[in-house]
Enzyme design. Structure first.
Site, PDB file in Angstrom:
ATOM      1  N   GLU A 113       1.273   6.740  15.228  1.00  0.00           N
ATOM      2  CA  GLU A 113       2.253   6.386  14.200  1.00  0.00           C
ATOM      3  C   GLU A 113       2.665   7.644  13.454  1.00  0.00           C
ATOM      4  O   GLU A 113       2.059   8.712  13.622  1.00  0.00           O
ATOM      5  CB  GLU A 113       1.653   5.355  13.222  1.00  0.00           C
ATOM      6  CG  GLU A 113       1.507   3.975  13.843  1.00  0.00           C
ATOM      7  CD  GLU A 113       0.862   2.953  12.925  1.00  0.00           C
ATOM      8  OE1 GLU A 113       0.379   3.317  11.847  1.00  0.00           O
ATOM      9  OE2 GLU A 113       0.844   1.776  13.308  1.00  0.00           O
ATOM     10  N   HIS A 241       8.432   1.321   3.290  1.00  0.00           N
ATOM     11  CA  HIS A 241       8.373   1.425   4.746  1.00  0.00           C
ATOM     12  C   HIS A 241       9.798   1.642   5.239  1.00  0.00           C
ATOM     13  O   HIS A 241      10.709   0.946   4.810  1.00  0.00           O
ATOM     14  CB  HIS A 241       7.785   0.139   5.345  1.00  0.00           C
ATOM     15  CG  HIS A 241       7.326   0.318   6.761  1.00  0.00           C
ATOM     16  ND1 HIS A 241       8.205   0.531   7.794  1.00  0.00           N
ATOM     17  CD2 HIS A 241       6.089   0.342   7.303  1.00  0.00           C
ATOM     18  CE1 HIS A 241       7.510   0.667   8.923  1.00  0.00           C
ATOM     19  NE2 HIS A 241       6.229   0.566   8.649  1.00  0.00           N
ATOM     20  N   ARG A 288       6.307   8.812   6.319  1.00  0.00           N
ATOM     21  CA  ARG A 288       7.159   7.740   5.816  1.00  0.00           C
ATOM     22  C   ARG A 288       8.098   8.111   4.684  1.00  0.00           C
ATOM     23  O   ARG A 288       9.219   7.635   4.623  1.00  0.00           O
ATOM     24  CB  ARG A 288       6.256   6.638   5.287  1.00  0.00           C
ATOM     25  CG  ARG A 288       6.130   5.577   6.270  1.00  0.00           C
ATOM     26  CD  ARG A 288       5.226   4.536   5.784  1.00  0.00           C
ATOM     27  NE  ARG A 288       4.614   4.035   6.998  1.00  0.00           N
ATOM     28  CZ  ARG A 288       3.717   3.120   7.028  1.00  0.00           C
ATOM     29  NH1 ARG A 288       3.272   2.611   5.918  1.00  0.00           N
ATOM     30  NH2 ARG A 288       3.247   2.709   8.163  1.00  0.00           N
ATOM     31  N   HIS A 349       6.544  -1.378   0.285  1.00  0.00           N
ATOM     32  CA  HIS A 349       5.535  -1.744   1.285  1.00  0.00           C
ATOM     33  C   HIS A 349       4.105  -1.578   0.789  1.00  0.00           C
ATOM     34  O   HIS A 349       3.243  -2.398   1.077  1.00  0.00           O
ATOM     35  CB  HIS A 349       5.765  -0.853   2.501  1.00  0.00           C
ATOM     36  CG  HIS A 349       4.871  -1.117   3.667  1.00  0.00           C
ATOM     37  ND1 HIS A 349       4.872  -2.311   4.346  1.00  0.00           N
ATOM     38  CD2 HIS A 349       3.948  -0.333   4.282  1.00  0.00           C
ATOM     39  CE1 HIS A 349       3.985  -2.263   5.335  1.00  0.00           C
ATOM     40  NE2 HIS A 349       3.390  -1.075   5.312  1.00  0.00           N
ATOM     41  N   ARG A 384       0.683   7.603   1.440  1.00  0.00           N
ATOM     42  CA  ARG A 384      -0.341   7.133   2.380  1.00  0.00           C
ATOM     43  C   ARG A 384       0.077   7.384   3.832  1.00  0.00           C
ATOM     44  O   ARG A 384       1.201   7.100   4.234  1.00  0.00           O
ATOM     45  CB  ARG A 384      -0.554   5.636   2.192  1.00  0.00           C
ATOM     46  CG  ARG A 384      -1.517   5.016   3.182  1.00  0.00           C
ATOM     47  CD  ARG A 384      -1.604   3.535   2.954  1.00  0.00           C
ATOM     48  NE  ARG A 384      -0.362   2.884   3.249  1.00  0.00           N
ATOM     49  CZ  ARG A 384      -0.151   2.109   4.320  1.00  0.00           C
ATOM     50  NH1 ARG A 384      -1.099   1.900   5.202  1.00  0.00           N
ATOM     51  NH2 ARG A 384       1.015   1.544   4.507  1.00  0.00           N
TER      52      ARG A 384
HETATM   53  P1  FAD Z   1      -4.675  -8.284   0.528  1.00  0.00           P
HETATM   54  O1  FAD Z   1      -4.885  -8.391   1.964  1.00  0.00           O
HETATM   55  O2  FAD Z   1      -3.279  -8.200   0.052  1.00  0.00           O
HETATM   56  O3  FAD Z   1      -5.360  -9.525  -0.188  1.00  0.00           O
HETATM   57  C1  FAD Z   1      -5.138  -9.780  -1.558  1.00  0.00           C
HETATM   58  C2  FAD Z   1      -5.899 -11.022  -1.949  1.00  0.00           C
HETATM   59  O4  FAD Z   1      -5.962 -11.132  -3.356  1.00  0.00           O
HETATM   60  C3  FAD Z   1      -5.277 -12.338  -1.471  1.00  0.00           C
HETATM   61  O5  FAD Z   1      -6.322 -13.170  -1.035  1.00  0.00           O
HETATM   62  C4  FAD Z   1      -4.680 -12.943  -2.738  1.00  0.00           C
HETATM   63  O6  FAD Z   1      -4.636 -14.354  -2.763  1.00  0.00           O
HETATM   64  C5  FAD Z   1      -5.685 -12.450  -3.757  1.00  0.00           C
HETATM   65  N1  FAD Z   1      -5.164 -12.409  -5.119  1.00  0.00           N
HETATM   66  C6  FAD Z   1      -4.207 -11.602  -5.633  1.00  0.00           C
HETATM   67  N2  FAD Z   1      -4.052 -11.864  -6.945  1.00  0.00           N
HETATM   68  C7  FAD Z   1      -4.913 -12.845  -7.257  1.00  0.00           C
HETATM   69  C8  FAD Z   1      -5.218 -13.552  -8.457  1.00  0.00           C
HETATM   70  N3  FAD Z   1      -4.598 -13.313  -9.622  1.00  0.00           N
HETATM   71  N4  FAD Z   1      -6.159 -14.518  -8.407  1.00  0.00           N
HETATM   72  C9  FAD Z   1      -6.802 -14.813  -7.255  1.00  0.00           C
HETATM   73  N5  FAD Z   1      -6.561 -14.167  -6.086  1.00  0.00           N
HETATM   74  C10 FAD Z   1      -5.622 -13.197  -6.104  1.00  0.00           C
HETATM   75  N6  FAD Z   1      -2.056  -1.215   6.613  1.00  0.00           N
HETATM   76  C11 FAD Z   1      -2.654  -0.618   7.654  1.00  0.00           C
HETATM   77  O7  FAD Z   1      -3.633   0.116   7.480  1.00  0.00           O
HETATM   78  N7  FAD Z   1      -2.191  -0.825   8.917  1.00  0.00           N
HETATM   79  C12 FAD Z   1      -1.128  -1.616   9.190  1.00  0.00           C
HETATM   80  O8  FAD Z   1      -0.759  -1.798  10.327  1.00  0.00           O
HETATM   81  C13 FAD Z   1      -0.475  -2.236   8.098  1.00  0.00           C
HETATM   82  N8  FAD Z   1       0.610  -3.011   8.317  1.00  0.00           N
HETATM   83  C14 FAD Z   1       1.150  -3.689   7.266  1.00  0.00           C
HETATM   84  C15 FAD Z   1       2.204  -4.564   7.498  1.00  0.00           C
HETATM   85  C16 FAD Z   1       2.735  -5.313   6.475  1.00  0.00           C
HETATM   86  C17 FAD Z   1       3.874  -6.256   6.727  1.00  0.00           C
HETATM   87  C18 FAD Z   1       2.212  -5.167   5.157  1.00  0.00           C
HETATM   88  C19 FAD Z   1       2.753  -5.977   4.028  1.00  0.00           C
HETATM   89  C20 FAD Z   1       1.178  -4.278   4.915  1.00  0.00           C
HETATM   90  C21 FAD Z   1       0.648  -3.533   5.960  1.00  0.00           C
HETATM   91  N9  FAD Z   1      -0.397  -2.637   5.750  1.00  0.00           N
HETATM   92  C22 FAD Z   1      -0.991  -2.026   6.805  1.00  0.00           C
HETATM   93  C23 FAD Z   1      -1.022  -2.523   4.430  1.00  0.00           C
HETATM   94  C24 FAD Z   1      -2.286  -3.393   4.428  1.00  0.00           C
HETATM   95  O9  FAD Z   1      -2.021  -4.602   5.093  1.00  0.00           O
HETATM   96  C25 FAD Z   1      -2.755  -3.706   3.030  1.00  0.00           C
HETATM   97  O10 FAD Z   1      -2.810  -2.545   2.260  1.00  0.00           O
HETATM   98  C26 FAD Z   1      -4.163  -4.309   3.081  1.00  0.00           C
HETATM   99  O11 FAD Z   1      -4.181  -5.387   3.957  1.00  0.00           O
HETATM  100  C27 FAD Z   1      -4.577  -4.747   1.702  1.00  0.00           C
HETATM  101  O12 FAD Z   1      -5.776  -5.476   1.835  1.00  0.00           O
HETATM  102  P2  FAD Z   1      -6.491  -5.992   0.558  1.00  0.00           P
HETATM  103  O13 FAD Z   1      -7.708  -6.702   1.010  1.00  0.00           O
HETATM  104  O14 FAD Z   1      -6.624  -4.913  -0.418  1.00  0.00           O
HETATM  105  O15 FAD Z   1      -5.457  -7.045  -0.094  1.00  0.00           O
HETATM  106  C1  SIN Z   2       3.293  -0.517  10.510  1.00  0.00           C
HETATM  107  O1  SIN Z   2       2.870  -1.186  11.438  1.00  0.00           O
HETATM  108  O2  SIN Z   2       4.292   0.187  10.564  1.00  0.00           O
HETATM  109  C2  SIN Z   2       2.574  -0.580   9.209  1.00  0.00           C
HETATM  110  C3  SIN Z   2       1.492   0.391   9.224  1.00  0.00           C
HETATM  111  C4  SIN Z   2       1.011   0.659   7.832  1.00  0.00           C
HETATM  112  O3  SIN Z   2       1.646   0.279   6.854  1.00  0.00           O
HETATM  113  O4  SIN Z   2      -0.031   1.306   7.730  1.00  0.00           O
END
Ligand code: FAD
Ligand code: SIN
Length: 520
Positions: A113, A241, A288, A349, A384
């Protein structure tokens, strides 16, 4: 009903789930999601998770790539630690049942990537997050020590403030005793007292009009910790993104993974000319921030609403087998990616900043950890590197779990915490007071605090946000709680932090690009 648990975990993405699984053998866990356990940013991750597995790659190269993307603001100790601990944590994910694609030889099929000098992205087709979320959720639901509270919204963390004591910002003695949760099924407020609390509430993409983030991403954890007087940092670094699908009216925007450019996809103008070479020698695979700004510039100077991503020159079967979900999604709106170019636009993003934590995910409030996208560890600096966030979440879950396990037996429940008091409040009758302000916040942030900023734009934004802040605080004080009102309040809080930190940084750095301060 009020509760007492050893570990209160707010958030069910990769960060929250992996922490919960690591501590659950040693104490009682309450795991909270404001919607369903599966509805997280994690679930939408496409490209994958970065890790160095074998030569010619090396930890040194992963470190260098991360530092370059971070534009001089990464914490080198953190970058070294995360890159080194990556492969061990991938093994844990596999042990919990997550599958990553392999080649016929049995080796992992590593992808590349933007900003990565080697192929080092483990993935599951183009829906890596869904696979990880599936595997960990299954493990969670079968663990007898974990109680899952879905449809429970964390309103505020409990600190000495709730005992009627004055809590000063950044004061070393501030302690977290748990949280108040709004049960969205019956509007009751549950008081959860905990020995250790973990905030893993993800990002805040919904600050902006166009975002890849699902609607849950409203920065609640950051706003809660700010109110609890923890330290918040690096909020000016909002990552856009470069390539979300241009499909007006669809929210969130569907992501066209960066892995597609890693696979050979080329960005083109609407006239069909490749343009990235003008901006960076790495072309469509530049980091990015550079790609998003280049697209923004092409769109603005040409007056176009989108640019194209072209993958037509690659083998049709391979494109479909690597990107089955993107293929299917585009087909649904009449685009055959093997024959047609894909219209794309940048979208909010990822939030690089957040709750400041140490190398073990410990925040500046005692007994409170923060990991995953809501945290600011120092890994990402000013920008990032792709696929480093899932990695950060799982590495920090491991470290925070070890640290919390070594401490939690010394902590006691705070018995003097009052129940939630909503005397004198009434239900908000005019929901438009909330929805209109939400739209305004998103417009202000999009138009004035987006990919390109200026002192004038930031000043306009803060003046307008202050009016919305005052209106919303007044409404909050006199209203019974609702998820919508709490989210609006939190987003205003997070927007304010982004703006203030953007105003304080008098330079262009990484994702923070200011017209007034050309990049040296
Ligand atoms: P999240 O997975 O966002 O989980 C947040 C949790 O908190 C949820 O359960 C929600 O319900 C809970 N929550 C929030 N507020 C409250 C509240 N007030 N009360 C109770 N619960 C609450 N990163 C990569 O490294 N590789 C990738 O390929 C990649 N692709 C991506 C593609 C997309 C479309 C997106 C949007 C992001 C992508 N990212 C990627 C970024 C990555 O997905 C996120 O940074 C990561 O998943 C965040 O994980 P997390 O556990 O911190 O939070
Ligand atoms: C992507 O698949 O382009 C998302 C990867 C990332 O946000 O880390």
């Amino acid at each position: 009903m009020n509760k007492k648990v050893d570990f209160l975990v707010i958030g069910t993405g990769l960060a929250g789930l992996s922490f919960a699984l690591k501590v659950a053998d040693y104490g009682k866990v309450c795991l909270v999601s404001k919607t369903k356990l599966q509805e997280t940013n994690t679930r939408y991750a496409q490209g994958g998770i970065a890790a160095v597995l074998n030569e010619p790659d090396s930890v040194k190269k992963h470190v260098e790539d991360t530092l370059i993307a971070g534009d001089g603001l990464c914490n080198i100790d953190v970058v070294n630690m995360v890159a080194e601990e990556a492969s061990g944590q991938i093994e844990e994910l596999i042990k919990w049942g997550a599958n990553f694609d392999k080649k016929e030889s049995g080796e992992f099929d590593l992808a590349r990537e933007g900003g990565h000098s080697e192929k080092r992205i483990l993935h599951h087709k183009d829906n890596t997050g869904e696979e990880i979320q599936r595997a960990l959720s299954e493990a969670i639901f079968t663990h007898k020590n974990i109680e899952v509270l879905e449809e429970h919204f964390a309103i505020d963390l409990i600190t000495q403030h709730h005992l009627g004591k004055l809590v000063k910002r950044h004061h070393a003695d501030t302690e977290c005793y748990g949280a108040y949760l709004l049960n969205l099924k019956n509007n009751d407020v549950t008081k959860v007292l905990s020995k250790v609390t973990l905030v893993a509430t993800g990002g805040a993409g919904n600050l902006y009009h166009t975002t890849t983030n699902p609607i849950i991403a409203t920065g609640d954890g950051i706003a809660m910790v700010y109110r609890a007087k923890g330290i918040i940092e690096n909020m000016e670094f909002v990552q856009f993104h470069p390539t979300s699908l241009f499909n007006p009216g669809e929210r969130p925007s569907f992501l066209i993974s960066e892995a597609m450019r890693g696979f050979g996809g080329i960005l083109k103008t609407q006239e069909g000319e490749s343009f990235m070479e003008k901006y960076d020698k790495r072309g469509s695979l530049a980091p990015r921030d550079i790609v998003a700004r280049a697209i923004d510039n092409e769109m603005k100077t040409r007056g176009h609403d989108f640019v194209y991503l072209d993958i037509r020159h690659k083998d049709t079967d391979e494109v479909i087998s690597h990107f089955p979900n993107i293929y299917k999604k585009c087909k649904e709106i009449g685009i055959d990616i093997t024959k047609d170019m894909i219209p794309v636009v940048p979208a909010a993003h990822y939030l690089c900043g957040g709750i400041k934590v140490d190398l073990n995910g410990k925040s500046w409030v005692k007994r409170l950890y923060a990991i995953g996208e809501t945290s600011s560890t120092g890994l990402h600096g000013a920008n990032r590197l792709a696929s480093n966030s899932l990695l950060e979440a799982v590495v920090y879950a491991n470290r925070a779990a070890k640290d919390a396990l070594s401490m939690f037996k010394d902590y006691h429940f705070e018995e003097n915490v009052p129940d939630w008091d909503d005397k004198g409040t009434t239900y908000t009758e005019e929901i438009v007071l909330i929805t209109q302000n939400m739209k305004e916040v998103q417009q202000i942030m999009t138009n004035y605090v987006g990919i390109v900023r200026s002192e004038l734009r930031l000043k306009r934004a803060i003046d307008r946000l202050e009016i919305i802040f005052r209106e919303t605080e007044n409404l909050y004080k006199r209203s019974k709680l609702s998820k919508e009102l709490c989210e609006l309040r939190n987003l205003i809080n997070v927007g304010y932090l982004v703006l203030k930190m953007a105003q304080a940084r008098k330079e262009s750095k990484g994702l923070h690009f200011m017209l007034d301060y050309p990049k040296k």
